[in-house]
Design a protein around this motif. Structure first.
Motif, mmCIF file in Angstrom:
data_model
loop_
_atom_site.group_PDB
_atom_site.id
_atom_site.type_symbol
_atom_site.label_atom_id
_atom_site.label_comp_id
_atom_site.label_asym_id
_atom_site.label_seq_id
_atom_site.Cartn_x
_atom_site.Cartn_y
_atom_site.Cartn_z
ATOM 1 N N VAL A 1 1.084 49.177 -39.122
ATOM 2 C CA VAL A 1 0.981 48.266 -37.991
ATOM 3 C C VAL A 1 -0.175 48.775 -37.145
ATOM 4 N N THR A 2 -1.052 47.867 -36.757
ATOM 5 C CA THR A 2 -2.232 48.313 -36.031
ATOM 6 C C THR A 2 -2.654 47.290 -34.998
ATOM 7 N N PRO A 3 -3.173 47.733 -33.865
ATOM 8 C CA PRO A 3 -3.717 46.784 -32.890
ATOM 9 C C PRO A 3 -5.079 46.294 -33.374
ATOM 10 N N GLU B 1 3.416 47.653 -25.748
ATOM 11 C CA GLU B 1 2.349 47.297 -24.811
ATOM 12 C C GLU B 1 2.843 47.389 -23.370
ATOM 13 N N PHE C 1 8.641 46.226 -35.815
ATOM 14 C CA PHE C 1 7.639 45.170 -35.872
ATOM 15 C C PHE C 1 8.360 43.857 -36.134
ATOM 16 N N GLN D 1 -5.204 53.706 -35.428
ATOM 17 C CA GLN D 1 -4.116 53.840 -34.464
ATOM 18 C C GLN D 1 -2.797 54.234 -35.115
ATOM 19 N N THR E 1 1.259 38.712 -38.309
ATOM 20 C CA THR E 1 0.943 38.877 -36.898
ATOM 21 C C THR E 1 2.228 39.112 -36.124
ATOM 22 N N TYR F 1 3.175 53.550 -32.706
ATOM 23 C CA TYR F 1 2.782 53.144 -34.050
ATOM 24 C C TYR F 1 3.112 54.246 -35.050
ATOM 25 N N HIS G 1 -2.556 40.721 -30.424
ATOM 26 C CA HIS G 1 -3.519 41.730 -30.858
ATOM 27 C C HIS G 1 -2.873 42.803 -31.720
ATOM 28 N N GLU G 2 -1.877 42.404 -32.478
ATOM 29 C CA GLU G 2 -1.198 43.385 -33.329
ATOM 30 C C GLU G 2 -0.874 42.745 -34.666
ATOM 31 N N SER H 1 2.637 40.321 -29.489
ATOM 32 C CA SER H 1 1.261 40.602 -29.084
ATOM 33 C C SER H 1 0.287 39.837 -29.974
#
Lengths: 58, 213
Positions: free
Chosen positions: B116-118, A12, B91, B184, B148, B190, B154-155, B152
């Motif tokens: 792994v994905t957002p 990110e 990850f 993604q 999780t 990713y 969001h991931e 992030s």
């Protein structure tokens, strides 16, 4: 995901600096440190740069 | 006896090696370093799409902060030992929930689909997972684990176990639900969706102390 293990930089963060204009691994390293130590993450950094470039041109 | 106050981390990394047969002997030789980090288990899966691609998942319980683990010389030694020069993204997260949907595959036979994905919101993602359990079952998925990311909100990483190759391939390639999660996969850092077969596992007994390195 952690892209740079030496400095602890995530995908990110790299994506953000690329969005601000970084187009090379050296520029990314200067802006956030990713790739500035052992350099073994630079291929992954390059893939992020390339993916952002493709999105920009779509 | 005092109970460890450490945290449990799940690390997952996917990479390509010249000789996949070297992975397990090398991990076994480095078992001491895994224990030193506080590892409780290590699983290795081999891709059925690219036989030189592997997914390694390690569970670590330690009082050490996450960045100390990432910078550990052990990680670099392992990558060197298996012949990986360009380090892949890693990850790092924790388990959100595990869903046992059907009869688990026989130990050592399971196929996995992992990515792994957002996500926009982890709670929304988990609602989607719960709403999809019946569909998972129909697709042959026996177990779904969701993790999780620490870096992030969001991931997520999800790992689904299936009983056979055909079901795994069909799920990853033709499922509407899977396609939304995998949009993604293979983009930027990713990795592409991983479809693989269990290779080997290592479980470490509880150490007397938390990981020291």
């Amino acid at each position: 995901m952690y892209v740079c293990l030496c400095v602890g930089v995530t995908n990110e963060t790299v994506s953000r600096v690329v969005a601000t204009g970084a187009q090379t691994c050296s520029q990314v390293a200067d802006l956030c440190g990713a790739g500035s130590d052992c350099g073994r993450c630079r291929r992954t950094i390059r893939s992020i740069i390339d993916s952002k470039g493709r999105n920009h041109h779509e | 006896m005092s109970r460890s106050t450490g945290r449990t981390y799940v690390f997952a990394v996917e990479f390509r090696v010249p000789d996949v047969g070297n992975i397990w002997p090398i991990l076994e030789r480095h078992q001491e370093s895994l224990v030193d980090l506080g590892a409780r288990y290590a699983f290795v899966y081999q891709s059925i799409i690219d036989p030189n691609q592997v997914l390694v998942i390690v569970g670590i319980r330690t009082e050490q902060p996450l960045l100390n683990l990432l910078r550990s010389r052990y990680f670099f030694e392992w990558f060197d030992a298996v012949g990986v020069s360009d380090l892949p993204a890693v990850f790092a997260g924790e388990t959100v929930e595990r869903f046992d949907i059907g009869e688990p595959p026989s130990v050592g036979t399971e196929l996995v689909v992992a990515a792994v994905t957002p996500v926009g919101d982890v709670d929304d993602f988990m609602r989607l997972v719960r709403d999809s359990l019946a569909e998972f079952g129909r697709a042959g998925i026996r177990r779904t684990l969701v993790y999780t990311a620490f870096d992030s909100p969001h991931e997520v990483m999800f790992l689904q176990q299936l009983g056979d190759t055909e079901q795994a391939l069909s799920w990853a390639k033709r499922s509407d639900v899977a396609s939304t999660w995998l949009a993604q996969a293979g983009v930027g850092a990713y990795p592409p969706v991983f479809i693989g077969r269990f290779m080997n596992a290592m479980r470490m007994s509880d150490p007397d102390t938390a990981g020291r390195h």
